[in-house]
Enzyme design. Sequence first.
Site, PDB file in Angstrom:
ATOM      1  N   ASP A  79       0.567  -1.174  -0.426  1.00 32.54           N
ATOM      2  CA  ASP A  79       0.132  -0.475   0.477  1.00 32.54           C
ATOM      3  C   ASP A  79       1.129   1.048   0.052  1.00 32.54           C
ATOM      4  O   ASP A  79       2.023   1.393   1.069  1.00 32.54           O
ATOM      5  CB  ASP A  79      -0.823  -0.151   1.068  1.00 32.54           C
ATOM      6  CG  ASP A  79      -2.055   0.933   1.423  1.00 32.54           C
ATOM      7  OD1 ASP A  79      -2.192   1.926   0.522  1.00 32.54           O
ATOM      8  OD2 ASP A  79      -2.533   0.831   2.793  1.00 32.54           O
ATOM      9  N   GLU A 116      -1.401   5.608  -9.307  1.00 32.11           N
ATOM     10  CA  GLU A 116      -2.439   7.394  -8.296  1.00 32.11           C
ATOM     11  C   GLU A 116      -2.392   8.558  -8.657  1.00 32.11           C
ATOM     12  O   GLU A 116      -0.763   8.679  -8.893  1.00 32.11           O
ATOM     13  CB  GLU A 116      -1.924   7.397  -6.619  1.00 32.11           C
ATOM     14  CG  GLU A 116      -3.794   7.882  -6.476  1.00 32.11           C
ATOM     15  CD  GLU A 116      -3.053   8.306  -4.899  1.00 32.11           C
ATOM     16  OE1 GLU A 116      -2.362   7.269  -4.039  1.00 32.11           O
ATOM     17  OE2 GLU A 116      -3.846   8.972  -4.103  1.00 32.11           O
ATOM     18  N   GLY A 128      -9.171   6.074   1.607  1.00 32.46           N
ATOM     19  CA  GLY A 128      -9.665   6.607   2.329  1.00 32.46           C
ATOM     20  C   GLY A 128     -10.861   6.487   2.260  1.00 32.46           C
ATOM     21  O   GLY A 128     -11.759   6.952   2.587  1.00 32.46           O
ATOM     22  N   ASP A 152      -8.606   1.290   5.981  1.00 32.27           N
ATOM     23  CA  ASP A 152      -7.609   0.783   7.302  1.00 32.27           C
ATOM     24  C   ASP A 152      -8.045   1.379   8.640  1.00 32.27           C
ATOM     25  O   ASP A 152      -8.573   0.457   9.599  1.00 32.27           O
ATOM     26  CB  ASP A 152      -6.540   1.307   7.365  1.00 32.27           C
ATOM     27  CG  ASP A 152      -5.376   1.106   7.863  1.00 32.27           C
ATOM     28  OD1 ASP A 152      -5.475   0.189   8.976  1.00 32.27           O
ATOM     29  OD2 ASP A 152      -4.273   1.854   7.669  1.00 32.27           O
TER      30      ASP A 152
HETATM   31  P1  13P Z   1      -8.654   5.102   5.452  1.00 29.03           P
HETATM   32  O1  13P Z   1      -8.107   5.901   6.712  1.00 29.03           O
HETATM   33  O2  13P Z   1     -10.564   5.800   5.222  1.00 29.03           O
HETATM   34  O3  13P Z   1      -9.311   3.299   5.725  1.00 29.03           O
HETATM   35  O4  13P Z   1      -8.248   4.333   4.192  1.00 29.03           O
HETATM   36  C1  13P Z   1      -7.429   3.004   4.257  1.00 29.03           C
HETATM   37  C2  13P Z   1      -6.381   3.412   2.424  1.00 29.03           C
HETATM   38  O5  13P Z   1      -6.964   4.038   1.759  1.00 29.03           O
HETATM   39  C3  13P Z   1      -5.106   2.797   2.752  1.00 29.03           C
HETATM   40  O6  13P Z   1      -4.099   3.378   1.390  1.00 29.03           O
HETATM   41  O1  G3H Z   2      -3.156   4.733   3.768  1.00 35.03           O
HETATM   42  C1  G3H Z   2      -2.206   4.765   4.909  1.00 35.03           C
HETATM   43  C2  G3H Z   2      -2.446   3.430   4.724  1.00 35.03           C
HETATM   44  O2  G3H Z   2      -3.406   3.650   6.833  1.00 35.03           O
HETATM   45  C3  G3H Z   2      -1.768   3.174   6.240  1.00 35.03           C
HETATM   46  O3  G3H Z   2      -1.270   3.587   7.529  1.00 35.03           O
HETATM   47  O4  G3H Z   2       1.036   4.237   7.273  1.00 35.03           O
HETATM   48  O5  G3H Z   2       0.172   4.334   9.165  1.00 35.03           O
HETATM   49  O6  G3H Z   2       0.341   2.011   8.055  1.00 35.03           O
HETATM   50  P1  G3H Z   2       0.383   3.901   7.919  1.00 35.03           P
HETATM   51 ZN    ZN Z   3      -4.675   4.828   0.864  1.00 32.52          ZN
END
Ligand code: 13P
Ligand code: G3H
Ligand code: ZN
Length: 326
Positions: A96, A148, A229, A273
């Site tokens: 990610d 992206e 998000g 997330d």
């Molecule tokens: P959220 O913060 O809305 O859960 O989004 C997670 C996300 O986009 C991880 O890449």
């Molecule tokens: O988009 C980001 C994800 O929510 C991951 O978050 O970098 O804190 O692990 P993190």
């Molecule tokens: Zn993200």
Amino acid sequence: MSKAVSYKDLGLVNSRELFRSAVAGGYAIPAYNFNNLEQLQAIVTACSETRSPVILQVSKGARNYANETMLRYMAMGAVEMAREMGGGLPIVLHLDHGDSFELCQSCIDSGFSSVMIDGSHLPYDENVALTRKVVEYAHQYDVTVEGELGVLAGIEDDVVAEKSTYTQPDEDEDFVKKTSVDSLAISIGTSHGAYKFKLKEGESVPPLRFDILEEVEQRIPGFPIVLHGASSVVPAYVALINQYGGQMDGAVGVPEDQLRRAAKSAVCKINIDSDGRLAVTAKIREFLANNPSEFDPRKYLGAARSELVTLIKNKNEAVLGSAGKA
Ligand code: 13P
Ligand code: G3H
Ligand code: ZN
């Protein structure tokens, strides 16, 4: 790491076929972030029980937190656990928000079946060049790549969603042609974290920019679109957190009906997330407040894990429509 590991030897799949079916079937594949054992157990349990394909999503921070070797074995464990729970599942291990070619390369070499290269903060041409370079490397190993375009606002930037730079549909078309990416994350009003919209008294959440999404669909028909998000910031969890000593006033996310609408369109991957973080935090706070002498982590982490299973099953069944698609 001395020798490259192929995801195919780990029982994982890339995202290509999953996205094809999701676009054709009008649903979205869930992408759940994980950092630890209990989150992964909950994801596998909930997705096995609902028969949903799943993308296990690992951020750079998660990789640093959990150790890359440990993560690889955890993903293998997830594949086996799903098999034992009945039939197995299509499971993708996905990076990610990869921020460099080197990180993407390292993940591909260590068993990831899919990577995201997030060049959205770069000037357009640099984003194209970096994404193209990752695609060229990844496709040699049949690893799929997410790019992206457009910038999502995030709480860490101290900005809110209305300041995000929406994706421009004409750029999307050009970007996909020039890079050969397999999927594209776009910006239509979502943002990362638990504070997605700053609402005044009595105001409701502004709708996502479905007009932009529709134009993207017209320009690149059938192409897999990704929504980042996309947590709903479930109000019941925010309330529990606040009830048991937390401070999360003003936390607000994307309403479920908007996600349902997105999942029925070209959006075929929805990233979640924050909702998982909130569920875990709410249940741990509640458990410890009600059981002040308890000090066995299995008790409070177990309560959190059970809640995560409930959350994920509901997402798969009632929001993304991925239940029964494994
Ligand atoms: P959220 O913060 O809305 O859960 O989004 C997670 C996300 O986009 C991880 O890449
Ligand atoms: O988009 C980001 C994800 O929510 C991951 O978050 O970098 O804190 O692990 P993190
Ligand atoms: Zn993200």
